[in-house]
Scaffold this motif. Structure first.
Motif, mmCIF file in Angstrom:
data_model
loop_
_atom_site.group_PDB
_atom_site.id
_atom_site.type_symbol
_atom_site.label_atom_id
_atom_site.label_comp_id
_atom_site.label_asym_id
_atom_site.label_seq_id
_atom_site.Cartn_x
_atom_site.Cartn_y
_atom_site.Cartn_z
ATOM 1 N N ALA A 17 87.974 65.759 29.331
ATOM 2 C CA ALA A 17 86.587 65.533 29.042
ATOM 3 C C ALA A 17 86.387 66.404 27.479
ATOM 4 O O ALA A 17 85.626 65.997 26.790
ATOM 5 N N SER A 18 86.970 67.480 27.423
ATOM 6 C CA SER A 18 86.854 68.348 26.272
ATOM 7 C C SER A 18 87.755 67.574 25.109
ATOM 8 O O SER A 18 87.196 67.607 23.743
ATOM 9 N N GLY A 19 88.749 66.811 25.317
ATOM 10 C CA GLY A 19 89.304 66.081 24.363
ATOM 11 C C GLY A 19 88.525 65.021 23.676
ATOM 12 O O GLY A 19 88.460 64.826 22.531
ATOM 13 N N ILE A 20 87.812 64.113 24.645
ATOM 14 C CA ILE A 20 86.872 63.160 24.404
ATOM 15 C C ILE A 20 85.698 63.797 23.490
ATOM 16 O O ILE A 20 85.151 63.180 22.400
ATOM 17 N N ALA A 21 85.119 64.966 23.943
ATOM 18 C CA ALA A 21 84.054 65.693 23.049
ATOM 19 C C ALA A 21 84.434 65.653 21.643
ATOM 20 O O ALA A 21 83.745 65.806 20.721
ATOM 21 N N GLN A 22 85.769 66.063 21.404
ATOM 22 C CA GLN A 22 86.310 66.176 20.132
ATOM 23 C C GLN A 22 86.465 65.266 19.161
ATOM 24 O O GLN A 22 86.536 65.118 18.076
ATOM 25 N N THR A 23 86.529 63.793 19.955
ATOM 26 C CA THR A 23 86.366 62.659 19.246
ATOM 27 C C THR A 23 85.041 62.548 18.643
ATOM 28 O O THR A 23 84.954 61.329 17.874
ATOM 29 N N ILE A 24 83.927 62.821 19.174
ATOM 30 C CA ILE A 24 82.719 62.288 18.741
ATOM 31 C C ILE A 24 82.553 62.382 17.340
ATOM 32 O O ILE A 24 82.035 61.299 16.744
ATOM 33 N N ASN A 25 82.815 63.609 16.780
ATOM 34 C CA ASN A 25 82.385 63.729 15.273
ATOM 35 C C ASN A 25 83.503 62.862 14.619
ATOM 36 O O ASN A 25 83.295 62.429 13.324
ATOM 37 N N ASP A 26 84.733 62.834 14.927
ATOM 38 C CA ASP A 26 85.779 62.029 14.072
ATOM 39 C C ASP A 26 86.020 60.637 14.161
ATOM 40 O O ASP A 26 86.532 60.138 13.426
ATOM 41 N N GLY A 27 85.092 60.170 15.195
ATOM 42 C CA GLY A 27 84.930 58.572 15.373
ATOM 43 C C GLY A 27 86.346 57.691 15.727
ATOM 44 O O GLY A 27 86.484 56.821 15.406
#
Length: 563
Positions: A454-464
């Motif tokens: 979940a935390s890893g997916i959250a970090q992909t939000i801004n980098d696309g």
């Protein structure tokens, strides 16, 4: 060998978030959804911030597309993607490790960079305030309610604020209706239900100021110096998440409310669910909890981050701090970042430079092991910072502050790679290591924990980044490695560094007044010395091919106590 990153890179890339853990205090057409159930609500003397003027009724908001919509990379088929009519995106990923648990993440695409001059520090301050009184909980009710349902604070309830994002995290210990109702009600309250009471704001000011003092670390001090050096004129250098003391102490409630209403909006609020769940059930909960949220007529805009100026020629700088634990030398280049979609072609295009940097890492590792070597570690990297700055770095950590000896080694290894490239054996090793890393991700797929996912997916939000499977990632890597050569890695390394101006940075405890001039002089002297191509090495055959006659078991004996 684990890669050792010098402090100059750690501070620039890593010290960008301020964390908070909840603590006990002495603290088709739009769907019309029901409001979340009130959980032990009580009357409050504080009024909820006035709702922003909403967009036209029943008018769907154009949502940000998911990255796979502009990519030829398939998203993980287990993932359920959705968008509510108000523009709020959501993602559900079923994952059974650990069983009967679920992790929730609310990603707010706003951080300290979105603050006005008189709001510096309020993005982080708001992160605290959502725990201190909301539509469904008085200031002192939320944490006890969570504890009664087994949702601990600290390890289970926390959040962080960075330059460009704020993320709220709940890891629920079970899937009962009570616990899920709590989790979704709390997340909805974080989104638009915080009361932001003036009395509670005043109570929290001292907490934030204490946190500011506690975070006065060597990393943060070096980071501030770096931003001033590398990004002059940029907003990034003026918007550290912890903020300004005078604003934390005196900002009126209205400035909190303005930021909250402008940036805590559904179109900036992807919601992530990872756990041992049925996606259909969770979609219904998400719709019920968040569909009634409104967007303002004029939501907050992304700021102009200002210019990114590449250095001209060689620009030297010295950063000193008595708490620095090592002496580091870094060659760094800074340039504007151009965002590209996450596609097969672009992933493969990034691989040659990654491999080149890996081969330089390995060279520094070997050099550090030589007798009386002036360095203990070294690395090379390329990173994107806030989708605005592209940063390249080649760094070494000097042994016992021997930076005058380490600098020629840094310069000459950098120039050796520029002039001569890489050997076939170096490339084979780097290629095998990269392939192995992707293969290990595939092997460990089944054991991935929901909290980390979940935390890893959250970090992909801004980098696309596309949320692809480890198998897809491996397939793309294999496709790229079939055609990439040592010559291609050399070409990409030269393309990235060849015409770039560079910062030469010394980070150490203390340095003489002449250190900047000394850096330039030593560097120029090193440039006058020729560098030879790296010697090609031959792969030796494994020395042990026979192991003698196999032994025989003569008598088995079972020890019951050891069963």
């Amino acid at each position: 060998m684990q890669k050792i990153t010098p402090l100059v890179m750690i501070a620039f890339l890593g010290a960008s978030s301020v964390y908070f853990s909840a603590r006990s205090k002495g603290n088709p057409p739009p769907v019309k959804a029901e409001a979340p159930a009130k959980v032990e609500a009580a009357p409050s003397s504080e009024a909820k911030p006035e709702a922003p003027a909403a967009t036209a009724a029943n008018e769907p908001i154009k949502a940000t597309p998911w990255p796979q919509e502009a990519s030829d990379i398939a998203a993980d088929p287990k993932t359920v993607f959705g968008t509510l009519p108000n523009g709020m995106r959501y993602l559900i990923y079923p994952n059974s490790e650990p069983p009967k648990r679920v992790s929730l993440r609310m990603h707010i695409s706003a951080g300290s960079l979105m603050e006005a001059d008189d709001q510096q520090g309020l993005a982080h301050f708001l992160e605290h305030m959502v725990f201190n009184g909301s539509e469904h909980y008085k200031a002192d009710e939320l944490v006890p309610r969570m504890q009664r349902l087994g949702v601990g604070f600290g390890a289970h309830v926390n959040a962080f604020t960075s330059f460009d994002q704020t993320v709220y995290m709940l890891d629920l210990p079970e899937l009962s209706d009570d616990v899920l109702d709590l989790g979704f009600t709390v997340m909805r309250d974080f989104g638009d239900g915080a009361l932001l009471g003036a009395e509670e704001i005043d109570k929290e000011r001292g907490v934030i100021l204490s946190e500011k003092v506690s975070r006065d670390s060597v990393q943060s001090r070096i980071q501030e110096k770096q931003f001033e050096q590398f990004l002059p004129g940029s907003l990034i250098a003026k918007r550290f998440p912890i903020g300004k003391e005078e604003i934390i102490s005196k900002a009126p409630r209205e400035r909190f409310v303005d930021f909250y209403k402008s940036y805590y909006v559904p179109s900036r609020m992807p919601f992530i669910v990872v756990g041992d769940v049925d996606p259909k059930d969770l979609e219904a909960r998400i719709t019920k909890a968040f569909s009634s949220m409104k967007n303002p007529e004029k939501p907050g805009a992304n700021p102009d981050l200002g210019p990114v100026k590449s250095p001209e020629g060689l620009e030297t700088a010295v950063f000193t701090d008595n708490e620095v634990e090592s002496t580091d030398l870094s060659l760094m280049t800074v340039r504007p970042y151009t965002k590209k979609p996450d596609t097969i072609e672009n992933r493969i295009a990034d691989m040659p430079l990654y491999l080149a940097n890996s081969m330089i890492d390995r060279r520094f590792e070997r050099l550090s092991k030589r007798e009386n070597s002036p360095i203990v570690a070294g690395s090379a990297s390329k990173d994107a910072v806030f989708n605005h700055v592209e940063l390249g770095g080649i760094s070494v950590t000097a042994d016992d502050s021997r930076w005058q000896e380490a600098l020629p080694m840094l310069e000459q290894e950098f120039r050796r790679a520029l002039l001569h490239g890489f050997t076939a054996s170096e490339f084979a090793e780097a290629k095998a290591n990269l392939l192995n890393a992707y293969e290990q991700q595939v092997k460990s797929k089944a054991s991935r924990k929901s909290e980390s996912l979940a935390s890893g997916i959250a970090q992909t939000i801004n980098d696309g980044s596309v949320i692809s499977t480890p198998e897809t990632d491996l397939e793309i890597a294999k496709k790229g490695l079939e055609t990439i050569t040592p010559e291609a890695c050399h070409a990409e390394f030269k393309k990235f560094w060849g015409d770039a101006g560079t910062h030469l940075i010394l980070t150490t405890k203390q340095a003489p007044d002449t250190a900047k001039a000394d850096l330039a002089a030593i560097y120029q002297e090193s440039l006058s010395k020729p560098v030879e191509a790296p010697a090609a090495s031959q792969s030796a055959a494994f020395a042990y091919t026979t192991f003698g006659t196999p032994g025989k078991v003569t008598r088995p004996k079972q020890i019951a106590a050891l069963d």
